[in-house]
Design an enzyme around this catalytic site. Structure first.
Site, PDB file in Angstrom:
ATOM      1  N   SER A  57       0.845  -1.186   0.000  1.00 28.96           N
ATOM      2  CA  SER A  57       0.000   0.000   0.000  1.00 28.96           C
ATOM      3  C   SER A  57       0.884   1.241   0.000  1.00 28.96           C
ATOM      4  O   SER A  57       1.571   1.535   0.991  1.00 28.96           O
ATOM      5  CB  SER A  57      -0.883  -0.032   1.260  1.00 28.96           C
ATOM      6  OG  SER A  57      -1.669   1.119   1.313  1.00 28.96           O
TER       7      SER A  57
ATOM      8  N   HIS B  92      -0.546  -0.962  -4.610  1.00 31.58           N
ATOM      9  CA  HIS B  92      -1.904  -0.563  -4.242  1.00 31.58           C
ATOM     10  C   HIS B  92      -1.920   0.924  -3.891  1.00 31.58           C
ATOM     11  O   HIS B  92      -1.156   1.381  -3.045  1.00 31.58           O
ATOM     12  CB  HIS B  92      -2.335  -1.404  -3.029  1.00 31.58           C
ATOM     13  CG  HIS B  92      -3.724  -1.153  -2.546  1.00 31.58           C
ATOM     14  ND1 HIS B  92      -4.825  -1.794  -3.074  1.00 31.58           N
ATOM     15  CD2 HIS B  92      -4.200  -0.346  -1.567  1.00 31.58           C
ATOM     16  CE1 HIS B  92      -5.921  -1.405  -2.436  1.00 31.58           C
ATOM     17  NE2 HIS B  92      -5.569  -0.513  -1.522  1.00 31.58           N
TER      18      HIS B  92
ATOM     19  N   ASP C 244      -4.334   4.016  -2.512  1.00 33.47           N
ATOM     20  CA  ASP C 244      -5.588   4.421  -1.877  1.00 33.47           C
ATOM     21  C   ASP C 244      -5.865   5.866  -2.244  1.00 33.47           C
ATOM     22  O   ASP C 244      -5.218   6.776  -1.737  1.00 33.47           O
ATOM     23  CB  ASP C 244      -5.473   4.266  -0.362  1.00 33.47           C
ATOM     24  CG  ASP C 244      -5.414   2.813   0.039  1.00 33.47           C
ATOM     25  OD1 ASP C 244      -6.352   2.074  -0.287  1.00 33.47           O
ATOM     26  OD2 ASP C 244      -4.404   2.407   0.663  1.00 33.47           O
TER      27      ASP C 244
ATOM     28  N   MET D 182      -8.216   8.835  -1.897  1.00 30.37           N
ATOM     29  CA  MET D 182      -9.304   9.300  -1.019  1.00 30.37           C
ATOM     30  C   MET D 182      -9.597  10.768  -1.323  1.00 30.37           C
ATOM     31  O   MET D 182      -8.706  11.513  -1.726  1.00 30.37           O
ATOM     32  CB  MET D 182      -8.882   9.156   0.445  1.00 30.37           C
ATOM     33  CG  MET D 182      -8.340   7.781   0.794  1.00 30.37           C
ATOM     34  SD  MET D 182      -7.936   7.667   2.538  1.00 30.37           S
ATOM     35  CE  MET D 182      -6.961   6.157   2.558  1.00 30.37           C
TER      36      MET D 182
ATOM     37  N   HIS E  73      -7.500   1.829  -5.553  1.00 25.38           N
ATOM     38  CA  HIS E  73      -8.635   1.659  -4.646  1.00 25.38           C
ATOM     39  C   HIS E  73      -9.255   3.035  -4.440  1.00 25.38           C
ATOM     40  O   HIS E  73      -8.700   3.872  -3.715  1.00 25.38           O
ATOM     41  CB  HIS E  73      -8.112   1.053  -3.325  1.00 25.38           C
ATOM     42  CG  HIS E  73      -9.150   0.913  -2.262  1.00 25.38           C
ATOM     43  ND1 HIS E  73      -8.827   0.576  -0.962  1.00 25.38           N
ATOM     44  CD2 HIS E  73     -10.502   1.044  -2.290  1.00 25.38           C
ATOM     45  CE1 HIS E  73      -9.939   0.516  -0.244  1.00 25.38           C
ATOM     46  NE2 HIS E  73     -10.963   0.795  -1.027  1.00 25.38           N
TER      47      HIS E  73
ATOM     48  N   MET F 179     -11.625   5.556  -2.845  1.00 25.40           N
ATOM     49  CA  MET F 179     -12.466   5.788  -1.654  1.00 25.40           C
ATOM     50  C   MET F 179     -12.973   7.223  -1.773  1.00 25.40           C
ATOM     51  O   MET F 179     -12.487   8.142  -1.099  1.00 25.40           O
ATOM     52  CB  MET F 179     -11.635   5.589  -0.390  1.00 25.40           C
ATOM     53  CG  MET F 179     -11.476   4.131  -0.019  1.00 25.40           C
ATOM     54  SD  MET F 179     -10.202   3.898   1.213  1.00 25.40           S
ATOM     55  CE  MET F 179      -8.809   3.760   0.129  1.00 25.40           C
TER      56      MET F 179
ATOM     57  N   MET G 205     -12.867  -5.083   2.455  1.00 24.32           N
ATOM     58  CA  MET G 205     -12.193  -4.250   3.462  1.00 24.32           C
ATOM     59  C   MET G 205     -12.228  -4.977   4.803  1.00 24.32           C
ATOM     60  O   MET G 205     -13.303  -5.359   5.268  1.00 24.32           O
ATOM     61  CB  MET G 205     -12.897  -2.896   3.610  1.00 24.32           C
ATOM     62  CG  MET G 205     -12.700  -1.916   2.472  1.00 24.32           C
ATOM     63  SD  MET G 205     -10.982  -1.564   2.042  1.00 24.32           S
ATOM     64  CE  MET G 205     -10.330  -0.959   3.598  1.00 24.32           C
TER      65      MET G 205
ATOM     66  N   ASP H 183      -7.902  -5.929   2.386  1.00 23.19           N
ATOM     67  CA  ASP H 183      -7.240  -4.645   2.635  1.00 23.19           C
ATOM     68  C   ASP H 183      -7.534  -4.171   4.053  1.00 23.19           C
ATOM     69  O   ASP H 183      -8.702  -3.931   4.399  1.00 23.19           O
ATOM     70  CB  ASP H 183      -7.758  -3.628   1.604  1.00 23.19           C
ATOM     71  CG  ASP H 183      -7.010  -2.306   1.645  1.00 23.19           C
ATOM     72  OD1 ASP H 183      -6.030  -2.186   2.398  1.00 23.19           O
ATOM     73  OD2 ASP H 183      -7.420  -1.384   0.904  1.00 23.19           O
TER      74      ASP H 183
HETATM   75  C1  DX5 Z   1      -7.061   1.734   4.034  1.00 24.05           C
HETATM   76  C2  DX5 Z   1      -5.695   1.325   3.469  1.00 24.05           C
HETATM   77  C3  DX5 Z   1      -4.978   0.644   4.530  1.00 24.05           C
HETATM   78  C4  DX5 Z   1      -3.621   0.148   4.257  1.00 24.05           C
HETATM   79  C5  DX5 Z   1      -2.964   0.021   5.592  1.00 24.05           C
HETATM   80  O1  DX5 Z   1      -8.014   2.009   3.225  1.00 24.05           O
HETATM   81  O2  DX5 Z   1      -5.792   0.583   2.283  1.00 24.05           O
HETATM   82  O3  DX5 Z   1      -5.759  -0.425   4.931  1.00 24.05           O
HETATM   83  O4  DX5 Z   1      -3.627  -0.961   3.490  1.00 24.05           O
HETATM   84  O5  DX5 Z   1      -2.521  -1.218   5.973  1.00 24.05           O
HETATM   85  P1  DX5 Z   1      -2.341  -1.534   7.542  1.00 24.05           P
HETATM   86  O6  DX5 Z   1      -3.716  -1.768   8.066  1.00 24.05           O
HETATM   87  O7  DX5 Z   1      -1.488  -2.750   7.583  1.00 24.05           O
HETATM   88  O8  DX5 Z   1      -1.689  -0.347   8.161  1.00 24.05           O
HETATM   89 ZN    ZN Z   2      -6.834   0.217  -0.035  1.00 23.14          ZN
END
Ligand code: DX5
Ligand code: ZN
Length: 241
Positions: free
Chosen positions: A21, A46, A48, A50, A79, A81, A150, A188
């Site tokens: 991520s 990956h 994210d 947002m 991804h 969001m 999720m 995720d």
């Molecule tokens: C949230 C992100 C996180 C990311 C963090 O939308 O996509 O979930 O993967 O991973 P962790 O939970 O291991 O910090």
């Molecule tokens: Zn994600």
């Protein structure tokens, strides 16, 4: 220059993929981090995206994806969001990304949005928040290339697993099998060394690695990825693979 795909080791353990991520990487030294991940055999990243509305956070943006696209030939897993899925789908579709997941909770015209993604030649997925039932994908299964479950509430790294989501991964595998849809399940959120065996045993195929695995402070990226492979092996044994 990015490392050519053919010269990179294969990261899959019997088809289980690791997708670091990017929001959890060192954003001030991102290219260095990406090179380390590539050397460890990673070929899927990956992102994210947002909008500070659908979730109250905004760690990375379109310009970062665009610039990173010039630096690596890893596949990009986006991804979304966001509230305005159609705007972001069009924006990232032009950045040479390989798969996009949209949240069922924010997609007003889910079927149409998925078909727009696929019309760009990009794999389309639906992401489900922990409380969203699997029935949300029942009538778009034919449009799907993957499902994103999720395992924390979206928006932030470093959260604890929502316990019911382990059962949900397993239920999703059954739900897809019953409909003849043998699609990859991506998971995720808190995909940790401890949770990976349970997630893989339940049916997960793509593991998003954040602060609790790939970017865990206890080891280098390479060491952490090695530990993930060990955890995957445990899960696959339980899954009978
Ligand atoms: C949230 C992100 C996180 C990311 C963090 O939308 O996509 O979930 O993967 O991973 P962790 O939970 O291991 O910090
Ligand atoms: Zn994600």
């Amino acid at each position: 220059m990015p490392t050519p795909e053919s010269q990179r080791p294969n990261i899959t353990d019997k088809k289980i993929s690791i997708a670091p991520s990017v929001m959890c990487a060192d954003l001030c030294n991102l290219e260095t981090d990406i090179r380390e991940l590539e050397k460890s055999g990673i070929n899927l990243l990956h992102f994210d995206l947002m909008d500070a509305h659908f979730v109250p956070n905004m760690p990375i943006g379109l310009a970062l994806i665009e610039q990173l696209r010039q630096k690596t030939d890893c596949a990009f897993d986006i991804h979304l969001m966001v509230e305005n899925n159609d705007f972001f789908v069009e924006a990232v579709a032009n950045l040479c990304v390989q798969q996009i997941a949209v949240h069922a909770e924010s997609a007003t015209h889910l079927d149409r949005t998925l078909s727009v993604i696929q019309a760009h030649g990009i794999k389309a997925g639906v992401a489900l928040n922990p409380a969203t039932p699997l029935s949300a994908i029942a009538y778009v299964i034919d449009r799907l290339d993957f499902v994103l479950i999720m395992t924390v509430n979206p928006g932030f790294a470093g959260q604890k697993l929502v316990p019911s989501t382990l059962q949900k991964i397993s239920d999703c595998r059954s739900f897809l099998n019953e409909r003849g849809a043998h699609l990859p399940i991506e998971v995720d959120g808190n995909v940790s060394f401890e949770n990976i065996p349970k997630m893989v045993a339940a049916g997960a195929d793509i593991l998003v690695g954040g602060t609790s695995s790939v970017f865990h402070k206890s080891g280098s990226h390479a060491e952490n990825i090695q530990q993930i492979h060990q955890a995957i092996s445990l899960g696959l044994t339980e899954r009978g693979m």
